[in-house]
Design an enzyme around this catalytic site. Structure first.
Site, short mmCIF file in Angstrom:
data_model
loop_
_atom_site.label_atom_id
_atom_site.label_comp_id
_atom_site.label_asym_id
_atom_site.label_seq_id
_atom_site.Cartn_x
_atom_site.Cartn_y
_atom_site.Cartn_z
N GLU A 245 1.02 -1.10 0.08
CA GLU A 245 0.28 -0.07 0.04
C GLU A 245 1.03 1.41 -0.07
O GLU A 245 1.45 1.02 0.87
CB GLU A 245 -0.56 -0.25 1.64
N CYS A 279 -2.26 8.98 2.66
CA CYS A 279 -2.17 8.69 1.47
C CYS A 279 -3.44 9.38 0.53
O CYS A 279 -3.25 8.66 -0.78
CB CYS A 279 -2.50 6.40 1.66
P1 NAP Z 1 7.98 4.88 4.59
O1 NAP Z 1 9.73 5.63 4.16
O2 NAP Z 1 8.36 4.12 2.97
O3 NAP Z 1 8.40 3.95 5.46
C1 NAP Z 1 7.54 2.88 5.59
C2 NAP Z 1 8.25 0.98 5.83
O4 NAP Z 1 9.16 1.27 5.56
C3 NAP Z 1 8.73 1.66 7.65
O5 NAP Z 1 8.36 1.12 8.47
C4 NAP Z 1 10.56 1.98 7.55
O6 NAP Z 1 11.57 1.85 8.43
C5 NAP Z 1 10.47 1.18 6.24
N1 NAP Z 1 11.60 0.89 5.55
C6 NAP Z 1 12.23 1.79 5.19
N2 NAP Z 1 12.96 1.15 4.07
C7 NAP Z 1 12.76 -0.34 3.95
C8 NAP Z 1 13.83 -1.42 2.94
N3 NAP Z 1 14.57 -1.30 2.59
N4 NAP Z 1 12.85 -2.69 3.39
C9 NAP Z 1 11.98 -2.93 4.31
N5 NAP Z 1 11.17 -1.22 4.94
C10 NAP Z 1 11.92 -0.19 4.90
O7 NAP Z 1 7.33 5.51 4.43
P2 NAP Z 1 6.58 6.34 5.33
O8 NAP Z 1 7.28 8.06 5.47
O9 NAP Z 1 6.48 5.64 7.09
O10 NAP Z 1 5.22 6.71 5.20
C11 NAP Z 1 4.44 7.56 4.20
C12 NAP Z 1 4.25 7.31 2.76
O11 NAP Z 1 3.53 5.76 2.96
C13 NAP Z 1 3.41 8.00 1.93
O12 NAP Z 1 4.36 7.96 0.96
C14 NAP Z 1 2.13 7.48 2.00
O13 NAP Z 1 1.74 8.17 1.07
C15 NAP Z 1 2.45 5.93 1.70
N6 NAP Z 1 1.23 5.61 2.68
C16 NAP Z 1 0.29 4.62 1.63
C17 NAP Z 1 -0.81 4.14 2.72
C18 NAP Z 1 -1.89 3.68 1.68
O14 NAP Z 1 -2.47 3.08 2.00
N7 NAP Z 1 -1.14 3.78 0.23
C19 NAP Z 1 -1.78 4.46 4.04
C20 NAP Z 1 -0.30 5.37 4.62
C21 NAP Z 1 0.94 5.22 3.73
P3 NAP Z 1 12.10 3.16 9.22
O15 NAP Z 1 10.80 3.78 9.64
O16 NAP Z 1 12.99 2.36 10.27
O17 NAP Z 1 12.86 3.67 8.07
#
Ligand code: NAP
Length: 478
Positions: A245, A279
Site C-alpha cells: 500500500e 495517502c
Molecule cells: P517509508 O519511508 O517508505 O517507510 C515505511 C516503512 O518501511 C517504515 O517502517 C520504514 O522503516 C520501512 N522501510 C524503510 N526502508 C526499508 C527497506 N529497505 N526495507 C524494508 N522496510 C523499509 O514511508 P513513510 O514515510 O513511513 O510513510 C509515508 C508513505 O506511506 C507515503 O508515501 C504514503 O502515501 C504512504 N502510505 C500509504 C498508505 C496506503 O494505504 N496506500 C497508507 C499510509 C501511508 P523506517 O521507519 O525505519 O525507515
C-alpha cells in the site's frame, strides 16, 4: 522501547541508537537501541516454529485472542491516544479517531472467524471433485508507516493472525511506541509465544534483511513507493507474496454544479487532516472555470483561518519531523521557481513557546502552475496543494488520471451522468463522490499504478492472507 521476540521483551542489539524527537516541540521523547539482523533472525525463527500449532487452530479459536486484545485496547484507549499524539503530533481529535479505527478494524476482521470458506469445484467427470482449501502462508512480515502508527498495525495484525499466519512486525522508526502498545495488548490477551514479534529497527539497517529472509512467506507493507519498489526487488529472491500500500496523489475535482459548501468543507479535511500526511490526502485541486475564482478564494481564506500549532489546541498540528518540514520548503521554492503564485502560506508559522521548535508549516495553496510541474506530479505529503482551472470533462479526466499514483480521488458534482462517467474513467482505487474519506474496513483499499499491489479491507483484503490449495479427488472405481 524494547523488542518483543519469542514471547520476551528484550533490548535491541543494533549498534546504533534510534532517537525520537517530538514533532510538537522538537525535544527528545525517547531513544532506544533498535533491532539488529540477529534480532530479526530470532523473531523470524520464533514465528516459523510457532506456525504449525497456530495454523492448526480454528479461526474461532484464534479470533478469541483478537477480541481479547481489542477489549484491552478499548479499556486503555486513552493511553494509546496519548502515545499517538506524542509520537505523531496529531490533533487530540485525530488521535481519538485513529483509535476508533484500530478498534473498528480489529472487530471487523475478528468477525470473519465463521465466514472464511473454501470451495468445491466440479471436476471433468461426475466422480471428480476439486476441494479448494484456504490456508495461511506462514511467516508474515508486517511493515508499517508513521502516519497512522496504530491503525496500520491493526489493519495488518488482525487479518494476518486470524487467518493463521504468524507475524513479525516492523513499525516505522518514527512511531514504534504505538506498535509496542498494541503488541503488549496481544501479549496480555495470552497470544502464544512466537506468534507475534516486534522488531523496531531502522529500515535502512534491517529492511533488506527482513524482506529477503528465506523463511518469510508474505510481506505486507504500507509506506512510500520507493520503499515498496525496493522491497519488491529484495523479496524476489524468495518469491514472498506482497501486499503493498504505497503513495498517493489524489485529485480533488470540483465541477461547476457542485455543492460548494460541502466541497469546501471536505477539501479542508482532505488536505489538512493529519497535516496533509495521509495517502488519501487531496494533493491536486481541479476546479471548473465557471466557479474557479470564487471557490479558490474561499478555500484560501479558510486555509488562512486554520489555526496551526500545538495539536491539543489548534486546527492543524506539526509535520512528523524536520526532513518533512524541509521538503515542504523545497516544494514551495521549486513551485515558485516554476512560476507558481503562493495564494496563502508557503512558510513556517511564527509560534511562541512550546511550538517554536516543532515542525510546523502553514496551510499552503499555490496557483499558476501547470499539470507537468512537480507539485502536480510528485507526492507532497504535507499541507501544500496546487490549484488548476479546467474547462471541460475531457480535460478534467485527463488531468486527474495523469499521475503515476492511483489510490484515492474525489469528485464534487450534482450531475449524475458525470459521476457515473467518472466512476468508469477515473483510474484510482477509490473515488469519493460528494463525500470525504477515509476508507471503510469493509471497502477494499487498493491502488492503481505505483500505489502498489493487492489491497486491505473487505473480504478481498482478508483473502490476501490465505492461499488456495487444490485437492483433486476421484471416487470412481475405474
Ligand atoms: P517509508 O519511508 O517508505 O517507510 C515505511 C516503512 O518501511 C517504515 O517502517 C520504514 O522503516 C520501512 N522501510 C524503510 N526502508 C526499508 C527497506 N529497505 N526495507 C524494508 N522496510 C523499509 O514511508 P513513510 O514515510 O513511513 O510513510 C509515508 C508513505 O506511506 C507515503 O508515501 C504514503 O502515501 C504512504 N502510505 C500509504 C498508505 C496506503 O494505504 N496506500 C497508507 C499510509 C501511508 P523506517 O521507519 O525505519 O525507515
Amino acid at each position: 522501547m524494547k523488542m518483543y521476540i519469542g514471547g520476551k521483551w528484550i533490548d535491541g542489539t543494533s549498534p546504533s541508537k534510534i532517537e525520537k524527537l517530538s514533532p510538537i516541540n522538537g525535544k527528545r521523547l525517547y531513544s532506544f537501541k533498535g533491532a539488529s539482523k540477529d534480532d530479526v533472525d530470532k523473531a523470524i525463527r520464533g514465528a516459523y516454529e510457532a506456525f504449525p500449532k497456530w495454523s492448526s487452530m480454528t479461526e474461532v479459536e484464534r479470533s478469541k485472542y483478537i477480541y481479547k486484545a481489542l477489549d484491552l485496547i478499548a479499556k486503555s484507549r486513552k493511553e494509546l491516544e496519548r502515545i499517538i499524539y506524542n509520537e505523531n503530533g496529531k490533533l487530540t481529535k485525530e488521535a481519538k479517531e485513529e483509535v476508533d479505527g484500530v478498534i473498528d478494524q480489529m472487530q471487523y476482521y475478528a468477525e470473519f472467524a465463521r465466514k472464511l470458506n473454501g470451495s468445491i469445484i466440479e471436476g471433468t467427470t461426475r466422480t471428480r471433485k476439486i476441494f479448494q482449501y484456504l490456508q495461511p502462508y506462514g511467516v508474515v512480515v508486517a511493515i508499517t508507516p508513521w502516519n497512522f502508527p496504530a491503525a496500520m498495525v491493526a489493519r495488518k495484525l488482525a487479518p494476518a493472525l486470524l487467518t493463521g499466519n504468524t507475524v513479525v512486525l516492523k513499525p516505522s522508526s518514527d512511531t514504534p511506541g504505538s506498535a509496542e502498545f498494541i503488541v503488549k495488548k496481544f501479549e496480555e490477551a495470552g497470544l502464544p509465544k512466537g506468534v507475534l514479534s516486534l522488531v523496531a529497527g531502522k529500515g535502512s539497517e534491517i529492511g533488506d534483511y527482513i524482506v529477503s529472509h528465506k523463511d518469510v512467506a508474505l510481506i505486507t507493507m504500507t509506506g512510500s513507493t520507493a520503499t515498496g519498489q525496493r522491497i519488491m526487488e529484495k523479496a524476489s529472491s524468495n518469491m514472498a507474496k506482497l501486499i503493498l500500500e504505497l503513495g498517493g496523489k489524489a485529485p480533488f475535482m470540483v465541477w461547476k454544479d457542485a455543492d460548494i459548501e460541502k466541497a469546501l468543507k471536505t477539501l479542508m479535511w482532505a488536505k489538512y487532516w493529519n497535516t496533509g500526511q495521509s495517502c488519501i490526502a487531496a494533493e491536486r485541486l481541479y476546479v471548473h472555470e465557471e466557479i474557479y475564482d470564487s471557490f479558490v478564494k474561499k478555500f484560501v481564506s479558510m486555509s488562512k483561518a486554520l489555526k496551526v500549532g500545538v495539536p491539543s489546541g489548534s486546527g492543524m498540528g506539526p509535520l512528523i519531523n524536520s526532513s518533512a518540514l524541509e521538503s515542504m520548503e523545497k516544494i514551495v521554492d521549486e513551485s515558485v521557481g516554476n512560476g507558481g503564485i503562493v495564494a496563502c502560506g508557503g512558510s513556517k508559522p511564527k509560534l511562541a513557546d512550546s511550538g517554536a521548535k516543532g515542525y510546523y508549516f502553514k496551510p499552503t495553496v499555490i496557483e499558476g502552475l501547470d499539470q507537468k510541474s512537480g507539485l502536480f506530479q510528485e507526492e507532497v505529503f504535507g499541507p501544500v496543494i496546487g490549484a488548476i482551472k479546467v474547462s471541460g470533462k475531457e480535460e478534467l479526466f485527463k488531468y486527474a488520471n495523469d499521475s503515476k499514483y492511483g489510490l484515492a480521488s474525489y469528485l464534487f458534482t450534482k450531475d449524475f451522468a458525470l459521476a457515473q462517467e467518472a466512476s468508469e474513467r477515473v483510474r484510482f482505487g477509490e473515488l469519493y463522490i460528494n463525500m470525504p474519506g477515509p476508507e471503510a474496513s469493509q471497502g477494499y483499499h487498493t491502488g492503481f499504478r505505483m500505489t502498489g499491489q493487492a489491497g486491505e479491507g473487505s473480504t478481498y483484503g482478508i483473502l490476501e492472507y490465505l492461499k488456495r490449495k487444490n485437492i483433486y479427488t476421484d471416487y470412481s472405481e475405474e
